[in-house]
Motif scaffolding. Structure first.
Motif, mmCIF file in Angstrom:
data_model
loop_
_atom_site.group_PDB
_atom_site.id
_atom_site.type_symbol
_atom_site.label_atom_id
_atom_site.label_comp_id
_atom_site.label_asym_id
_atom_site.label_seq_id
_atom_site.Cartn_x
_atom_site.Cartn_y
_atom_site.Cartn_z
ATOM 1 N N GLU A 143 11.591 -0.034 -7.831
ATOM 2 C CA GLU A 143 12.875 -0.611 -7.415
ATOM 3 C C GLU A 143 13.249 -0.297 -5.965
ATOM 4 O OE1 GLU A 143 15.112 -2.644 -8.406
ATOM 5 O OE2 GLU A 143 14.421 -3.132 -10.415
ATOM 6 N N PRO A 144 13.148 0.947 -5.490
ATOM 7 C CA PRO A 144 13.520 1.203 -4.085
ATOM 8 C C PRO A 144 12.657 0.427 -3.098
ATOM 9 C CG PRO A 144 13.399 3.257 -5.339
ATOM 10 C CD PRO A 144 12.809 2.193 -6.214
ATOM 11 N N ALA A 145 11.393 0.229 -3.445
ATOM 12 C CA ALA A 145 10.505 -0.516 -2.555
ATOM 13 C C ALA A 145 10.900 -1.984 -2.479
ATOM 14 C CB ALA A 145 9.059 -0.385 -3.017
ATOM 15 N N ALA A 146 11.341 -2.550 -3.598
ATOM 16 C CA ALA A 146 11.760 -3.962 -3.592
ATOM 17 C C ALA A 146 12.889 -4.182 -2.593
ATOM 18 C CB ALA A 146 12.175 -4.393 -4.992
ATOM 19 N N SER A 147 13.785 -3.208 -2.496
ATOM 20 C CA SER A 147 14.885 -3.331 -1.532
ATOM 21 C C SER A 147 14.363 -3.315 -0.096
ATOM 22 C CB SER A 147 15.885 -2.187 -1.740
ATOM 23 O OG SER A 147 16.471 -2.266 -3.025
ATOM 24 N N ILE A 148 13.341 -2.504 0.151
ATOM 25 C CA ILE A 148 12.742 -2.464 1.493
ATOM 26 C C ILE A 148 12.114 -3.816 1.824
ATOM 27 C CG2 ILE A 148 10.839 -1.471 2.838
ATOM 28 C CD1 ILE A 148 11.442 1.199 1.454
ATOM 29 N N PHE A 149 11.413 -4.394 0.861
ATOM 30 C CA PHE A 149 10.796 -5.696 1.090
ATOM 31 C C PHE A 149 11.859 -6.759 1.368
ATOM 32 C CE2 PHE A 149 9.220 -9.825 -0.319
ATOM 33 C CZ PHE A 149 8.026 -9.905 0.396
ATOM 34 N N GLU A 150 12.933 -6.736 0.605
ATOM 35 C CA GLU A 150 13.984 -7.747 0.762
ATOM 36 C C GLU A 150 14.711 -7.606 2.092
ATOM 37 O OE1 GLU A 150 14.882 -8.321 -4.012
ATOM 38 O OE2 GLU A 150 15.973 -6.812 -2.847
ATOM 39 N N ALA A 202 3.118 -13.712 -11.124
ATOM 40 C CA ALA A 202 4.021 -12.959 -10.256
ATOM 41 C C ALA A 202 3.294 -11.821 -9.552
ATOM 42 C CB ALA A 202 5.192 -12.412 -11.068
ATOM 43 N N ALA A 203 2.343 -11.210 -10.255
ATOM 44 C CA ALA A 203 1.563 -10.129 -9.641
ATOM 45 C C ALA A 203 0.754 -10.656 -8.465
ATOM 46 C CB ALA A 203 0.654 -9.484 -10.679
ATOM 47 N N TRP A 204 0.094 -11.783 -8.664
ATOM 48 C CA TRP A 204 -0.699 -12.351 -7.574
ATOM 49 C C TRP A 204 0.189 -12.817 -6.423
ATOM 50 C CZ3 TRP A 204 -5.237 -10.766 -7.073
ATOM 51 C CH2 TRP A 204 -6.099 -10.590 -8.149
ATOM 52 N N ALA A 205 1.370 -13.323 -6.726
ATOM 53 C CA ALA A 205 2.298 -13.722 -5.667
ATOM 54 C C ALA A 205 2.728 -12.499 -4.852
ATOM 55 C CB ALA A 205 3.514 -14.416 -6.265
ATOM 56 N N ALA A 206 2.984 -11.385 -5.523
ATOM 57 C CA ALA A 206 3.345 -10.152 -4.820
ATOM 58 C C ALA A 206 2.176 -9.657 -3.977
ATOM 59 C CB ALA A 206 3.782 -9.080 -5.816
ATOM 60 N N TRP A 207 0.952 -9.836 -4.491
ATOM 61 C CA TRP A 207 -0.225 -9.449 -3.707
ATOM 62 C C TRP A 207 -0.324 -10.272 -2.425
ATOM 63 C CZ3 TRP A 207 -3.574 -5.569 -3.563
ATOM 64 C CH2 TRP A 207 -4.752 -5.726 -2.827
ATOM 65 N N GLU A 217 3.708 -2.351 1.963
ATOM 66 C CA GLU A 217 3.554 -1.362 0.891
ATOM 67 C C GLU A 217 4.553 -1.614 -0.230
ATOM 68 O OE1 GLU A 217 1.368 1.099 0.112
ATOM 69 O OE2 GLU A 217 0.228 0.125 1.703
ATOM 70 N N ALA A 218 5.732 -2.096 0.117
ATOM 71 C CA ALA A 218 6.732 -2.418 -0.900
ATOM 72 C C ALA A 218 6.250 -3.558 -1.793
ATOM 73 C CB ALA A 218 8.053 -2.782 -0.228
ATOM 74 N N ALA A 219 5.665 -4.585 -1.179
ATOM 75 C CA ALA A 219 5.138 -5.700 -1.978
ATOM 76 C C ALA A 219 3.983 -5.232 -2.849
ATOM 77 C CB ALA A 219 4.686 -6.832 -1.060
ATOM 78 N N ARG A 220 3.182 -4.328 -2.314
ATOM 79 C CA ARG A 220 2.070 -3.812 -3.112
ATOM 80 C C ARG A 220 2.572 -2.986 -4.284
ATOM 81 N NH1 ARG A 220 -3.493 -1.047 -0.808
ATOM 82 N NH2 ARG A 220 -4.694 -1.355 -2.715
ATOM 83 N N SER A 221 3.682 -2.303 -4.107
ATOM 84 C CA SER A 221 4.292 -1.582 -5.214
ATOM 85 C C SER A 221 4.691 -2.536 -6.329
ATOM 86 C CB SER A 221 5.521 -0.802 -4.724
ATOM 87 O OG SER A 221 6.179 -0.181 -5.809
ATOM 88 N N ALA A 222 5.293 -3.667 -5.964
ATOM 89 C CA ALA A 222 5.684 -4.658 -6.963
ATOM 90 C C ALA A 222 4.467 -5.230 -7.674
ATOM 91 C CB ALA A 222 6.495 -5.774 -6.310
ATOM 92 N N HIS A 223 3.419 -5.507 -6.904
ATOM 93 C CA HIS A 223 2.179 -6.006 -7.500
ATOM 94 C C HIS A 223 1.614 -4.994 -8.496
ATOM 95 C CE1 HIS A 223 -2.280 -5.814 -7.453
ATOM 96 N NE2 HIS A 223 -2.152 -7.083 -7.761
ATOM 97 N N THR A 224 1.608 -3.724 -8.112
ATOM 98 C CA THR A 224 1.049 -2.696 -8.975
ATOM 99 C C THR A 224 1.912 -2.493 -10.210
ATOM 100 O OG1 THR A 224 0.196 -1.621 -6.984
ATOM 101 C CG2 THR A 224 0.131 -0.355 -9.013
#
Length: 233
Positions: free
Chosen positions: A60-67, A99-104, A120-127
């Protein structure tokens, strides 16, 4: 999702607490971590849901960084949303893989644009989305499905704070607090985290050592070693 995948998902949902055989792991792996035959572990669908819930919370914290870096791009958030729905009981569907591939792709695009923290934030979401496809194979690489979202979040936050390792260490402590007994029990069935993987790999090994050590009280501020005296490698 193929008809075989759908049938397997229905069987898994019907069993709930039953143990999965190795053949049940044949669904596509968004992380590209398709491993050959080998020793298997006991793993239920409910336990995979617990791992997925943990991964989403860690991310969750990483998603905010990406946004913040990409305010009109919902790919990281979408990956977390569909994975959270699975963790809460929804069917494990093609939407998670998509959604995983889109985040990748978001990870690759932001990396190429020089947006290190956002990548790295997007990669966190993918993972996190990939955690829904944790395999019951006794392979060290599977630990990335469990702890990868936490590690990539820690690195994203570290980069966002100007390479501040204390920030990464705090994210690992947060992940430690989020890890339920069910998640820790699943983790301990696998071999310890693999070597390599640069900074995220280091963070995975640190968190892995902490969660396996029941006497551990936390993570040192450098984000590299558990306070119990383990090596984190």
């Amino acid at each position: 999702m193929t008809s075989d995948d759908t049938g397997r998902e229905r069987r898994e949902q019907g069993r709930h607490g039953t143990r999965r055989a190795a053949s049940d792991s044949a669904a596509s792996d968004p992380a590209g971590d398709r491993e050959g035959s080998g020793a298997t572990i006991e793993l239920s669908l409910d336990e995979i849901r617990a791992v997925a819930a943990f991964a989403v919370e860690c991310a969750e914290p990483a998603a905010s960084i990406f946004e913040q870096a990409c305010p009109r791009d919902s790919r990281a958030r979408d990956a977390l949303d569909v994975t959270r729905a699975f963790a809460e009981g929804a069917r494990r569907s093609k939407a998670i893989r998509d959604a995983a591939w889109a985040a990748w792709r978001a990870y690759q695009e932001t990396r190429d644009a020089g947006l290190a923290a956002a990548s790295e934030a997007a990669r966190s979401a993918h993972t996190a989305a990939s955690s829904a496809y944790l395999h019951p194979l006794s392979k060290a690489t599977q630990v990335r499905h469990i702890l990868g979202a936490a590690a990539h979040t820690a690195q994203a936050c570290e980069l966002d704070a100007g390479d501040n390792a204390d920030v990464a260490a705090e994210q690992l402590r947060r992940a430690q607090r989020l890890a339920t007994p069910a998640v820790i029990d699943v983790l301990r069935r696998y071999p310890t985290a693999p070597t390599g993987g640069a900074r995220p790999g280091e963070l995975i090994r640190t968190l892995d050592a902490v969660l396996r050590d029941t006497s551990c009280r936390g993570v040192d501020d450098d984000g590299a070693r558990p306070r119990s005296g383990g090596t984190g490698t």
